[in-house]
Structure formats: structure tokens, C-alpha cells
Design a protein around this motif. Structure first.
Motif, PDB file in Angstrom:
ATOM      1  N   UNK A  45     -11.770 -16.017   1.094  1.00  0.00           N
ATOM      2  CA  UNK A  45     -11.515 -17.059   1.812  1.00  0.00           C
ATOM      3  C   UNK A  45     -10.107 -16.783   2.837  1.00  0.00           C
ATOM      4  N   UNK A  46      -9.875 -15.616   3.089  1.00  0.00           N
ATOM      5  CA  UNK A  46      -8.686 -15.198   3.945  1.00  0.00           C
ATOM      6  C   UNK A  46      -9.124 -14.105   4.927  1.00  0.00           C
ATOM      7  N   UNK A  47      -8.264 -14.005   5.882  1.00  0.00           N
ATOM      8  CA  UNK A  47      -8.338 -12.803   6.494  1.00  0.00           C
ATOM      9  C   UNK A  47      -7.257 -11.828   6.426  1.00  0.00           C
ATOM     10  N   UNK A  48      -7.213 -10.537   6.524  1.00  0.00           N
ATOM     11  CA  UNK A  48      -6.399  -9.710   6.414  1.00  0.00           C
ATOM     12  C   UNK A  48      -5.396  -9.222   7.592  1.00  0.00           C
ATOM     13  N   UNK A  49      -4.210  -9.199   7.222  1.00  0.00           N
ATOM     14  CA  UNK A  49      -3.075  -8.632   8.102  1.00  0.00           C
ATOM     15  C   UNK A  49      -2.649  -7.706   7.693  1.00  0.00           C
ATOM     16  N   UNK A  50      -2.518  -6.258   8.202  1.00  0.00           N
ATOM     17  CA  UNK A  50      -1.774  -5.219   7.620  1.00  0.00           C
ATOM     18  C   UNK A  50      -0.463  -5.201   8.448  1.00  0.00           C
ATOM     19  N   UNK A  51       0.665  -5.046   7.825  1.00  0.00           N
ATOM     20  CA  UNK A  51       1.982  -5.131   8.388  1.00  0.00           C
ATOM     21  C   UNK A  51       2.699  -3.645   7.982  1.00  0.00           C
ATOM     22  N   UNK A  52       2.972  -2.938   8.926  1.00  0.00           N
ATOM     23  CA  UNK A  52       3.471  -1.626   8.940  1.00  0.00           C
ATOM     24  C   UNK A  52       4.796  -1.578   9.409  1.00  0.00           C
ATOM     25  N   UNK A  53       5.814  -1.166   8.433  1.00  0.00           N
ATOM     26  CA  UNK A  53       7.219  -1.180   8.764  1.00  0.00           C
ATOM     27  C   UNK A  53       7.666   0.337   8.897  1.00  0.00           C
ATOM     28  N   UNK A  54       8.132   0.744   9.976  1.00  0.00           N
ATOM     29  CA  UNK A  54       8.451   2.099  10.092  1.00  0.00           C
ATOM     30  C   UNK A  54      10.006   2.412   9.807  1.00  0.00           C
ATOM     31  N   UNK A  55      10.343   2.966   8.983  1.00  0.00           N
ATOM     32  CA  UNK A  55      11.746   3.271   8.393  1.00  0.00           C
ATOM     33  C   UNK A  55      12.430   4.660   9.203  1.00  0.00           C
ATOM     34  N   UNK A  56      12.031   4.968  10.076  1.00  0.00           N
ATOM     35  CA  UNK A  56      12.546   6.149  10.777  1.00  0.00           C
ATOM     36  C   UNK A  56      12.317   5.909  12.230  1.00  0.00           C
ATOM     37  N   UNK A  58       4.082  -0.088   4.038  1.00  0.00           N
ATOM     38  CA  UNK A  58       3.004  -0.788   4.449  1.00  0.00           C
ATOM     39  C   UNK A  58       2.481  -2.053   3.399  1.00  0.00           C
ATOM     40  N   UNK A  59       2.298  -3.116   3.945  1.00  0.00           N
ATOM     41  CA  UNK A  59       1.671  -4.291   3.272  1.00  0.00           C
ATOM     42  C   UNK A  59       0.458  -5.029   3.648  1.00  0.00           C
ATOM     43  N   UNK A  60      -0.442  -5.509   2.907  1.00  0.00           N
ATOM     44  CA  UNK A  60      -1.508  -6.332   3.300  1.00  0.00           C
ATOM     45  C   UNK A  60      -1.065  -7.790   2.944  1.00  0.00           C
ATOM     46  N   UNK A  61      -1.116  -8.661   4.074  1.00  0.00           N
ATOM     47  CA  UNK A  61      -0.845 -10.161   4.050  1.00  0.00           C
ATOM     48  C   UNK A  61      -2.364 -10.849   4.101  1.00  0.00           C
ATOM     49  N   UNK A  62      -2.381 -11.758   3.599  1.00  0.00           N
ATOM     50  CA  UNK A  62      -3.547 -12.764   3.500  1.00  0.00           C
ATOM     51  C   UNK A  62      -3.491 -13.882   4.158  1.00  0.00           C
ATOM     52  N   UNK A  63      -3.956 -14.197   5.290  1.00  0.00           N
ATOM     53  CA  UNK A  63      -3.883 -15.409   6.062  1.00  0.00           C
ATOM     54  C   UNK A  63      -5.327 -16.248   5.810  1.00  0.00           C
ATOM     55  N   UNK A  64      -4.881 -17.789   5.945  1.00  0.00           N
ATOM     56  CA  UNK A  64      -5.976 -18.782   5.933  1.00  0.00           C
ATOM     57  C   UNK A  64      -7.013 -18.564   7.146  1.00  0.00           C
ATOM     58  N   UNK A  65      -7.994 -18.957   7.190  1.00  0.00           N
ATOM     59  CA  UNK A  65      -9.015 -18.926   8.152  1.00  0.00           C
ATOM     60  C   UNK A  65      -8.977 -20.202   8.829  1.00  0.00           C
ATOM     61  N   UNK A  66      -9.083 -21.276   8.331  1.00  0.00           N
ATOM     62  CA  UNK A  66      -9.130 -22.576   9.191  1.00  0.00           C
ATOM     63  C   UNK A  66      -9.933 -23.441   8.475  1.00  0.00           C
ATOM     64  N   UNK A  67     -10.959 -23.970   9.218  1.00  0.00           N
ATOM     65  CA  UNK A  67     -11.861 -25.015   8.495  1.00  0.00           C
ATOM     66  C   UNK A  67     -13.135 -24.310   7.759  1.00  0.00           C
ATOM     67  N   UNK A  68     -13.359 -24.354   6.426  1.00  0.00           N
ATOM     68  CA  UNK A  68     -14.336 -23.891   5.747  1.00  0.00           C
ATOM     69  C   UNK A  68     -15.469 -24.984   5.616  1.00  0.00           C
ATOM     70  N   UNK A  69     -16.711 -24.604   5.949  1.00  0.00           N
ATOM     71  CA  UNK A  69     -17.922 -25.338   5.673  1.00  0.00           C
ATOM     72  C   UNK A  69     -18.435 -25.113   4.308  1.00  0.00           C
ATOM     73  N   UNK A  70     -18.603 -26.107   3.602  1.00  0.00           N
ATOM     74  CA  UNK A  70     -19.353 -25.988   2.147  1.00  0.00           C
ATOM     75  C   UNK A  70     -20.572 -26.759   2.087  1.00  0.00           C
ATOM     76  N   UNK A 112       0.892  -1.099  -0.137  1.00  0.00           N
ATOM     77  CA  UNK A 112       0.032  -0.193  -0.025  1.00  0.00           C
ATOM     78  C   UNK A 112       0.823   1.203  -0.112  1.00  0.00           C
ATOM     79  N   UNK A 113       1.941   1.308   0.638  1.00  0.00           N
ATOM     80  CA  UNK A 113       2.881   2.409   0.577  1.00  0.00           C
ATOM     81  C   UNK A 113       4.252   2.025   0.976  1.00  0.00           C
ATOM     82  N   UNK A 114       5.449   2.522  -0.040  1.00  0.00           N
ATOM     83  CA  UNK A 114       6.737   2.050   0.307  1.00  0.00           C
ATOM     84  C   UNK A 114       7.369   3.468   0.125  1.00  0.00           C
TER      85      UNK A 114
END
Length: 452
Positions: free
Chosen positions: A441-452, A112-124, A104-106
Motif C-alpha cells: 500500500x506504499x511507494x518506495x523512496x530511497x534517500x541516500x545521504x553522502x557523508x563525503x 541510505x534509507x528506504x522511506x515508504x510513502x502513501x499512494x493516494x486513493x485506493x480502490x477496494x 540499508x547502509x550507514x
């Protein structure tokens, strides 16, 4: 308790299976959860390799799968083979999806990055109209995202799904499980605390009920529900060019498709020509058992649907509407309904107001497209809609007015693996297909790296 799988072309039992009890549902979820803990650790590329291997297995079992589909669902064998081919293509598409973080920003200050993680067990939970294909739609993006899945197929059509589970587990044991049955198994599955998402395709009442059950623990949910799709044929439409596509859009899979064209509004200047063309196509169908060579049109899948559709046709005939259908061949002993055109039905008829989900199409003439739009836009459902005609300001206006999840121009009911698909209003929640559907099918995780 047991489930009798009925061949709708013969009304004979194909196979008898046991319903799953709550303990068996819990066991299936436990196995899927154990598999998830290993599967989630694999890279996206490694999961893609597994999905391609699953696609290879589906291809190798194509004939067996297609025969199972015909025996339990009733569609002609060439359509069943098309369903298997679509299952392979959808699996391979999901296998190749990228899961790289989104930046999202560099800048000098941060990355700042958006990572996508799995949820677990999905019912279909899947329906009976496209039993293999819809299972694939639910399962493959969930697996590619790093989840495991427990699927509950319709009790009317479980056989092709059980074979799919076997194929997947030959490649990656425990990754996909199944349970069988109705309300007991379904509710035990979706309310299980280790199930983190529900994906459901079926009726609006069932979908909203299941969603209410899982609201308290905020599971993710994707619902593809009912529709009553309208098509509008403009005065400038080329009937010779479009009639066959309109017919196929309405009668694909004997009309048993969520996004099939279910109500057709035709400008009066084109009405007779289009109705005559549709009737001629209906008369050309070869109705019969889908396993017989040359058959192009099979039965309705089950008795309840047969009774519903035939009652709609009977009501239309009693109303004075012109009901046109070819005679059925002699000797058929299944849930057969010939492809039926209903001309000029009253707008209050059930076949117009409600989703028929069968081989019957009401065709309604109109004079003013702005007036007919008030009828075409359904108060409750908005899955798909279409407009048919040459490029014009009028066509653009219709596209703008239609409020469905998908609006097709000179087409209807086309779904593709890379194009998001979902309904508005009571036709659904969330989307399937494409990157947007995959991310559900994912959950969002925002990772923000401070450079200063």
C-alpha cells in the motif's frame, strides 16, 4: 437501477439500495482524494490512534454488524460474531505497524534509507463470503499507510460494509467511501485517474479483467483470486487427532472460503476411517437460519452459487460416485445444501477439477503419494495446500512439492494478520497481511545521504 439484498436463508429482501452511477463514483473518489491530502500529513503514530478508535467503534457495534452479516450472507450468528472479532483484531494489528525508514547502509561514505510513502486513493472491491472481514483486510493497511479508500462491496452483501464506512467516518470523516453496483461502478472506480491502487478479492476471470483495465496507467494492484486447494493425508496420519481439523478446513463458512480445503487425497489405508469420521461430523451439523439458536450450518449465499454446487453434486451422483449427505430439515426455504462428502469421484469431474466454493468435499483415495502429487498440483491455481501426518521424510517431500502460496502442515485455511498470504499462478498477484502486505500500500523512496 436498484439492488435487492436477499437473505439467503429465507430468499426475502432485506433492503433495497440504489446502484451508483459514474457521477457518484467520481464524487466518492473526489471526496477520498480531498481527505487523503490531510490524512497523508499525519504521522504513523497519529494514524495508529485513529485506527484504534475505529476498532473501538467496531467493537461497540459488534452485535449490529453480526446481525447484518447473518441477514445478508447467511452464516450462523456465532460465526458472524467471530468475523467481527477478527475485524477488530486485524484493525488493531495494522494500527500498531511501524513505518520507520529502513536503513540499508550507514557507513563513513553514506547513509541510505528506504522511506515508504502513501499512494493516494485506493480502490477496494470485495466479495460476498466474508463481507466485513475482507473489507477490513483491504482497508486497514491502506489507511495505516496514509491512503484513503473507496470500497465497492459485493451487491449481494453490502450492508455490513456500509455500516463499517459509517463507523470509520464517525472517527475520520471522508477517509473511507463506498459505491454500489456491478460492472459500471466497478470499472469506473478502478479506471479513475485519481485511483492509484486496486485491491480485489474474487474470481480469477474478474480479477484479470480488472487488472487489464488499469495496466495502461500502471496502478498498483493486489489480487487474491480463485483456488482449488488440495490436502494430502499420509499413511502415518492420526485420523482421530486430525479429522475434526480437516472437516473444519473444508466446511468453514459452508465451504465458501477462498483458501478452504477443496480436494482431499487420502492414503487408502486411512480412507474409510477418515470418510466415516467426516460423514459423522456432517450429520452432527444443525442446518438452518443463522439467526436461530443452535444452528451451526447456514445456507449458500446466493442462487447462482447454489445452482453451481448442486449441479456439481448431481454430476457426481450421475457418475456413480458415492454421495453422502444428511437430510435437510423440513420447512427450509433458502439456498440450503447439506454438508456433502463425495467418495472416490472420477478425477475429471467438475467437483474435483474446478473450485466448488460450497459445502461439498471430494475425497479421493491413493496408494502412492508420488503419483497422486501429479493430480494434487493444479495446473492453474495455487492459493493454498496442505499435508496431514506425522513428521517424516515423506511429509517433508510433499511440502517441498506443493507450489501454493501457503502450505499448511496438519492445518488448512488458517490466516493470521502478521503472516503474508497470497496465491501463485492464477490464484493471485501480490500478498496481503503482515509487513509485506502492508508495504503493498506504499511507494518506495530511497534517500541516500553522502557523508563525503
Amino acid at each position: 437501477m436498484q439492488i435487492d439484498v436477499i437473505n439467503p436463508a429465507t430468499k426475502r429482501v432485506v433492503e433495497t439500495l440504489n446502484r451508483s452511477n459514474v457521477e457518484e463514483v467520481n464524487d466518492a473518489v473526489a471526496t477520498a482524494l480531498q481527505s487523503f491530502e490531510t490524512w497523508r500529513q499525519k504521522t504513523s503514530e497519529e494514524r495508529g490512534v485513529v485506527l484504534h478508535a475505529i476498532a473501538d467503534g467496531i467493537e461497540a457495534s459488534a452485535t449490529e454488524l453480526a446481525n447484518l452479516i447473518v441477514s445478508e450472507q447467511g452464516k450462523p450468528l456465532p460465526v458472524a460474531m467471530m468475523e467481527v472479532g477478527g475485524a477488530v483484531a486485524w484493525t488493531r494489528y495494522n494500527a500498531d505497524l511501524s513505518q520507520k525508514p529502513e536503513v540499508l547502509e550507514d557507513s563513513e561514505e553514506r547513509r541510505v534509507e528506504v522511506h515508504r510513502l502513501p499512494l493516494g486513493v485506493v480502490a477496494s472491491i470485495t466479495p460476498w463470503n466474508w463481507p466485513l472481514m475482507i473489507a477490513i483486510w483491504h482497508i486497514m493497511p491502506a489507511l495505516k499507510a496514509g491512503n484513503s479508500v473507496v470500497v465497492k462491496p459485493s451487491s449481494n452483501t453490502p450492508l455490513s460494509t456500509i455500516k463499517l464506512v459509517d463507523i470509520v467516518c464517525e472517527v475520520e470523516p471522508g477517509l473511507l467511501g463506498f459505491v454500489l453496483g456491478g460492472k459500471v461502478a466497478g470499472e469506473a472506480l478502478v479506471t479513475h485517474p485519481d485511483v492509484k491502487k486496486l485491491v480485489f478479492t474474487g474470481s480469477t476471470p474478474t480479477g484479470t479483467h480488472l487488472a487489464s483495465l488499469i495496466a495502461k496507467d500502471l496502478k498498483k494492484v493486489t489480487l487474491e483470486l480463485g483456488g482449488n486447494d488440495a490436502g494430502i493425508v499420509l499413511a502415518n496420519a492420526d485420523i482421530d487427532k486430525l479429522a475434526s481439523k480437516i472437516y473444519m478446513s473444508a466446511f468453514i463458512n459452508m465451504g465458501q472460503t477462498c483458501a478452504a480445503l477443496k480436494r482431499l487425497y487420502v492414503h487408502r489405508s486411512k480412507y474409510d476411517a477418515l470418510c466415516n469420521a467426516l460423514v459423522d461430523m456432517a450429520k452432527a451439523e444443525v442446518v438452518g437460519n443463522g439467526m436461530e439458536e443452535g444452528v451451526t450450518f447456514g445456507p449458500v449465499q446466493n442462487k447462482n452459487q447454489y445452482d453451481l454446487v448442486t449441479s456439481m453434486i448431481r454430476q457426481a451422483r450421475d457418475s456413480g460416485s458415492e454421495v453422502i449427505a444428511p437430510e435437510l430439515p423440513e420447512g427450509l426455504d433458502g439456498y440450503f445444501i447439506a454438508p456433502t462428502i463425495i467418495k472416490n469421484p472420477p478425477l475429471e469431474l467438475s467437483v474435483v477439477c474446478d473450485e466448488q466454493f460450497g459445502p461439498v468435499l471430494p475425497v479421493i483415495p491413493y496408494d502412492d503419494v508420488k503419483e497422486v502429487m501429479k493430480d494434487a498440483i493444479h495446473k492453474e491455481f495455487a492459493l493454498g495446500g496442505s499435508v496431514w501426518g506425522e513428521e517424516s521424510d515423506e511429509l517433508d517431500w510433499v511440502v517441498e512439492q506443493l507450489d501454493s502460496g501457503t502450505v499448511w502442515i496438519n492445518n488448512h485455511a488458517e490466516v493470521l494478520p502478521h503472516i503474508p498470504f497470497g496465491g501463485n499462478k492464477l490464484s493471485g498477484l501480490g500478498v496481503e497481511f503482515g509487513v509485506e502486505g502492508f508495504l503493498e500500500n506504499t511507494r518506495r523512496k530511497v534517500v541516500s545521504y553522502s557523508k563525503k
